[in-house]
Design a protein around this motif. Structure first.
Motif, PDB file in Angstrom:
ATOM      1  N   THR A 143       1.022  -1.458   0.171  1.00 25.40           N
ATOM      2  CA  THR A 143       0.196  -0.013   0.289  1.00 25.40           C
ATOM      3  C   THR A 143       0.957   1.388  -0.217  1.00 25.40           C
ATOM      4  OG1 THR A 143      -1.926  -1.170   1.313  1.00 25.40           O
ATOM      5  CG2 THR A 143      -1.468   1.300   1.510  1.00 25.40           C
ATOM      6  N   LYS A 144       1.093   1.837  -1.192  1.00 23.42           N
ATOM      7  CA  LYS A 144       2.705   3.341  -1.036  1.00 23.42           C
ATOM      8  C   LYS A 144       1.017   4.225  -0.251  1.00 23.42           C
ATOM      9  CE  LYS A 144       4.581   0.165  -3.662  1.00 23.42           C
ATOM     10  NZ  LYS A 144       4.084  -1.425  -3.002  1.00 23.42           N
ATOM     11  N   ASP A 145       2.089   4.677  -0.193  1.00 17.37           N
ATOM     12  CA  ASP A 145       2.255   5.939   0.608  1.00 17.37           C
ATOM     13  C   ASP A 145       2.080   7.190  -0.920  1.00 17.37           C
ATOM     14  OD1 ASP A 145       4.117   7.055  -0.113  1.00 17.37           O
ATOM     15  OD2 ASP A 145       4.532   6.943   2.966  1.00 17.37           O
ATOM     16  N   GLN A 146       1.944   8.873  -0.581  1.00 14.87           N
ATOM     17  CA  GLN A 146       1.093   9.601  -2.029  1.00 14.87           C
ATOM     18  C   GLN A 146       3.326  10.115  -1.935  1.00 14.87           C
ATOM     19  OE1 GLN A 146      -1.309  10.588  -2.905  1.00 14.87           O
ATOM     20  NE2 GLN A 146      -0.252  11.391  -4.893  1.00 14.87           N
ATOM     21  N   ALA A 147       3.957  10.403  -1.297  1.00 15.04           N
ATOM     22  CA  ALA A 147       5.085   9.985  -1.390  1.00 15.04           C
ATOM     23  C   ALA A 147       6.089   8.999  -2.339  1.00 15.04           C
ATOM     24  CB  ALA A 147       5.434  10.389  -0.650  1.00 15.04           C
ATOM     25  N   GLU A 148       5.272   7.412  -1.739  1.00 16.68           N
ATOM     26  CA  GLU A 148       5.795   6.550  -2.988  1.00 16.68           C
ATOM     27  C   GLU A 148       5.112   6.735  -4.568  1.00 16.68           C
ATOM     28  OE1 GLU A 148       4.692   3.184   0.677  1.00 16.68           O
ATOM     29  OE2 GLU A 148       7.069   3.275  -0.346  1.00 16.68           O
ATOM     30  N   ILE A 149       3.882   6.902  -4.734  1.00 18.65           N
ATOM     31  CA  ILE A 149       3.007   6.828  -6.144  1.00 18.65           C
ATOM     32  C   ILE A 149       3.360   8.363  -6.158  1.00 18.65           C
ATOM     33  CG2 ILE A 149       1.015   7.793  -6.730  1.00 18.65           C
ATOM     34  CD1 ILE A 149       0.157   5.819  -4.365  1.00 18.65           C
ATOM     35  N   GLU A 150       4.434   9.070  -6.192  1.00 19.22           N
ATOM     36  CA  GLU A 150       4.540  10.301  -6.448  1.00 19.22           C
ATOM     37  C   GLU A 150       6.455   9.354  -7.349  1.00 19.22           C
ATOM     38  OE1 GLU A 150       5.057  13.453  -4.797  1.00 19.22           O
ATOM     39  OE2 GLU A 150       2.305  13.485  -4.718  1.00 19.22           O
ATOM     40  N   LEU A 152       7.356   6.621  -7.924  1.00 18.27           N
ATOM     41  CA  LEU A 152       6.796   5.531  -8.902  1.00 18.27           C
ATOM     42  C   LEU A 152       6.382   6.310 -10.436  1.00 18.27           C
ATOM     43  CD1 LEU A 152       4.582   2.568  -7.228  1.00 18.27           C
ATOM     44  CD2 LEU A 152       6.970   3.049  -8.291  1.00 18.27           C
ATOM     45  N   ALA A 153       5.811   7.590 -10.018  1.00 23.24           N
ATOM     46  CA  ALA A 153       5.222   8.300 -11.313  1.00 23.24           C
ATOM     47  C   ALA A 153       6.054   9.085 -11.990  1.00 23.24           C
ATOM     48  CB  ALA A 153       4.344   9.314 -11.208  1.00 23.24           C
ATOM     49  N   GLU A 154       7.295   9.212 -11.105  1.00 17.55           N
ATOM     50  CA  GLU A 154       8.555  10.017 -11.589  1.00 17.55           C
ATOM     51  C   GLU A 154       8.889   9.049 -12.445  1.00 17.55           C
ATOM     52  OE1 GLU A 154      12.068  13.111 -10.073  1.00 17.55           O
ATOM     53  OE2 GLU A 154      10.145  12.662  -8.638  1.00 17.55           O
ATOM     54  N   ALA A 155       9.465   8.317 -12.517  1.00 12.97           N
ATOM     55  CA  ALA A 155       9.963   7.091 -12.661  1.00 12.97           C
ATOM     56  C   ALA A 155       9.386   6.640 -13.986  1.00 12.97           C
ATOM     57  CB  ALA A 155      10.368   5.728 -11.780  1.00 12.97           C
ATOM     58  N   GLY A 156       8.115   6.509 -13.440  1.00  4.67           N
ATOM     59  CA  GLY A 156       6.998   5.959 -15.174  1.00  4.67           C
ATOM     60  C   GLY A 156       7.278   7.287 -16.373  1.00  4.67           C
ATOM     61  N   ALA A 157       7.196   8.536 -15.642  1.00  3.51           N
ATOM     62  CA  ALA A 157       7.215   9.414 -16.946  1.00  3.51           C
ATOM     63  C   ALA A 157       8.631   9.574 -17.521  1.00  3.51           C
ATOM     64  CB  ALA A 157       7.232  10.481 -16.241  1.00  3.51           C
ATOM     65  N   ALA A 158       9.763   8.632 -16.649  1.00  2.00           N
ATOM     66  CA  ALA A 158      10.701   9.478 -17.398  1.00  2.00           C
ATOM     67  C   ALA A 158      10.825   7.577 -18.661  1.00  2.00           C
ATOM     68  CB  ALA A 158      12.011   8.474 -16.712  1.00  2.00           C
ATOM     69  N   GLY A 305       3.122  -6.503  -8.306  1.00  2.58           N
ATOM     70  CA  GLY A 305       3.808  -5.091  -7.805  1.00  2.58           C
ATOM     71  C   GLY A 305       4.296  -4.654  -8.130  1.00  2.58           C
ATOM     72  N   ILE A 306       5.017  -3.230  -7.896  1.00  2.00           N
ATOM     73  CA  ILE A 306       5.965  -2.568  -8.072  1.00  2.00           C
ATOM     74  C   ILE A 306       6.571  -1.594  -7.319  1.00  2.00           C
ATOM     75  CG2 ILE A 306       5.278  -0.706  -9.519  1.00  2.00           C
ATOM     76  CD1 ILE A 306       7.413  -1.457 -11.132  1.00  2.00           C
ATOM     77  N   GLY A 307       7.425  -1.623  -6.404  1.00  2.00           N
ATOM     78  CA  GLY A 307       7.281  -0.077  -5.657  1.00  2.00           C
ATOM     79  C   GLY A 307       9.037  -0.297  -5.056  1.00  2.00           C
ATOM     80  N   LEU A 308       9.677  -0.539  -4.515  1.00  2.00           N
ATOM     81  CA  LEU A 308      11.478  -0.871  -4.062  1.00  2.00           C
ATOM     82  C   LEU A 308      11.552  -1.730  -4.872  1.00  2.00           C
ATOM     83  CD1 LEU A 308      11.452  -0.638  -0.328  1.00  2.00           C
ATOM     84  CD2 LEU A 308      11.838   1.668  -1.852  1.00  2.00           C
ATOM     85  N   GLU A 309      10.698  -2.882  -5.476  1.00  2.00           N
ATOM     86  CA  GLU A 309      10.548  -3.761  -6.075  1.00  2.00           C
ATOM     87  C   GLU A 309      10.449  -3.829  -7.476  1.00  2.00           C
ATOM     88  OE1 GLU A 309      11.979  -7.508  -3.877  1.00  2.00           O
ATOM     89  OE2 GLU A 309      11.242  -6.651  -2.341  1.00  2.00           O
ATOM     90  N   GLU A 310      10.997  -4.352  -8.491  1.00  2.00           N
ATOM     91  CA  GLU A 310      10.443  -4.123  -9.580  1.00  2.00           C
ATOM     92  C   GLU A 310       9.186  -5.360  -9.563  1.00  2.00           C
ATOM     93  OE1 GLU A 310      10.653  -3.006 -12.643  1.00  2.00           O
ATOM     94  OE2 GLU A 310      12.245  -1.958 -12.718  1.00  2.00           O
ATOM     95  N   HIS A 311       9.363  -6.654  -9.136  1.00  2.00           N
ATOM     96  CA  HIS A 311       8.178  -7.733  -8.828  1.00  2.00           C
ATOM     97  C   HIS A 311       8.020  -7.606  -7.305  1.00  2.00           C
ATOM     98  CE1 HIS A 311       8.791 -10.089 -13.208  1.00  2.00           C
ATOM     99  NE2 HIS A 311       8.991  -8.465 -13.066  1.00  2.00           N
ATOM    100  N   GLU A 312       7.194  -7.251  -6.935  1.00  2.00           N
ATOM    101  CA  GLU A 312       6.522  -7.823  -5.921  1.00  2.00           C
ATOM    102  C   GLU A 312       5.623  -7.801  -5.377  1.00  2.00           C
ATOM    103  OE1 GLU A 312       8.205  -4.087  -3.841  1.00  2.00           O
ATOM    104  OE2 GLU A 312       6.248  -2.922  -4.173  1.00  2.00           O
TER     105      GLU A 312
END
Ligand code: ZN
Ligand code: ZN
Ligand code: ZN
Length: 370
Positions: A143-150, A152-158, A305-312
């Motif tokens: 369950t990602k918090d706002q900072a984590e989602i941001e 992920l979004a930044e990495a995704g935009a890149a 799932g994705i977060g600190l790890e590519e596959h989670e």
């Protein structure tokens, strides 16, 4: 590289929530070694070496961070989160860990702790029942918090920028080897702000029918599909996207299958609402592909799932009845793979929100001729 160090209050809250989960799941101690749970809970990324680093979280009271003495200086102390327990070169760290967990009847072990440490600890913890730490950290991590989602979004935009270059023909393909294009993608991943390249799969023509193909010497030719699946880690959080392009006029059989794939991926996204079991998202993509007659060629789960790890966690797969919740971040990546001929996959990262799924990848979803 690791996630940026956060405010101590964030780690305090996370450890407290792990302890609450331990209470709920009847776990007396959690032993967290190398892997991503440790930085998530402490801000500290352990060196994945033979000297033991381990966070020992008791059900009540203060956690201890057992650390090789020579690495103690690397730790940013987080007052109240853990007590630092450095061990010397002639100490037996597994013995210390067993003592810190002393009296525990049920112990949770992090997935990535080296087996040797568990093997050494077992005889020192007779009668103890073991479980996986995901039982007490998993719900928190997925369950990602706002900072984590941001992040992920930044990495995704890149990576979307790079996908756009691929689709506009700005990354040369024909005449280069898969490996050369993979290097090119990797270079761009770093240039766009990631600290690390996690993978850059480039698979041409028949090679694309192997979902995790390793880019090799195969030269990319005219009139074939090129599958590119790439991602890295930016500020500790991962990106992961897949786009396919076609070098020439798109062959009819490929166009037909891609239309199905596109529809399947969109169906998966549409299904990914809060409360929907993960397996229903998998079923949504699979149904479209199966109905069109390609079912036997979709040979993997719909996503991860994705977060600190590519596959989670959470895995988007049949058998996982976990309902999606606000803040879950995961891939939706159906594929169709016809052995010896071609393969295709379309992958976005999505986040579940009360207003429905939000895509973190937004480059063109069509199969584009370059
Ligand atoms: Zn994969
Ligand atoms: Zn991928
Ligand atoms: Zn993926």
């Amino acid at each position: 590289m690791s996630a940026p160090t956060l405010d101590t209050s964030v780690y305090l809250e996370r450890v407290r929530r792990v302890q609450a989960a331990m209470d709920e799941h009847d776990v007396d101690a959690a032993l967290i070694s190398v892997g991503h749970d440790l930085p998530y809970l402490t801000g500290y990324t352990a060196m994945p070496l033979e000297r033991l680093t381990m966070l020992v979280v008791p059900r009540d009271g203060d956690a201890s961070l057992l650390i090789p003495g020579l690495e103690a200086a690397r730790v940013a102390e987080q007052p109240g989160v853990f007590d630092l327990v450095p061990w010397g070169e002639t100490d037996d760290p597994t013995d210390i860990a067993a003592r810190l967990a002393g009296g525990a009847r049920r112990i949770a072990i992090g997935d990535q702790m080296w087996a040797r440490f568990l093997v050494e600890m077992l005889p020192r913890l007779p009668g103890v029942e073991f479980t996986r730490a995901v039982e007490v950290v998993g719900a928190l991590r997925r369950t990602k918090d706002q900072a984590e989602i941001e992040a992920l979004a930044e990495a995704g935009a890149a990576v979307d920028l790079i996908a756009g270059e691929l689709q506009r023909g700005e990354i040369p393909l024909v005449g280069r080897t898969e490996a050369e294009v993979s290097d090119h993608l990797g270079r761009r991943i770093i240039e766009e702000g990631h600290e690390k390249v996690n993978f850059a799969i480039v698979a041409a023509g028949e090679n694309a029918s192997s979902p995790h193909h390793h880019a090799g010497d195969r030269v990319i030719r005219d009139n074939e599909i090129v599958l590119c699946d790439f991602g890295g880690t930016m500020n500790g959080y991962c990106s992961d996207t897949t786009r396919c392009v076609f070098t020439g006029e798109i062959a009819a059989d490929v166009a037909e299958a891609y239309a199905v794939l596109h529809e399947a991926q969109a169906a998966g996204v549409a299904a990914a609402t809060v409360g929907t079991p993960c397996e229903d998202v998998d079923r949504a993509t699979r149904r479209v592909i199966a109905d069109a007659g390609y079912g036997e060629f979709f040979i993997h789960r719909t996503g991860h799932g994705i977060g600190l790890e590519e596959h989670e966690d959470p895995y988007i797969v049949e058998g996982n009845d976990l309902p999606l919740d606000v803040g879950h971040a995961f891939s939706i990546e159906p594929g169709i793979y016809v052995p010896g001929k071609w393969g295709m996959r379309l992958e976005d990262i999505a986040v579940a929100t009360v207003d429905g799924p939000v895509l973190l990848n937004n480059s063109d979803h069509d199969l584009i001729s370059v």
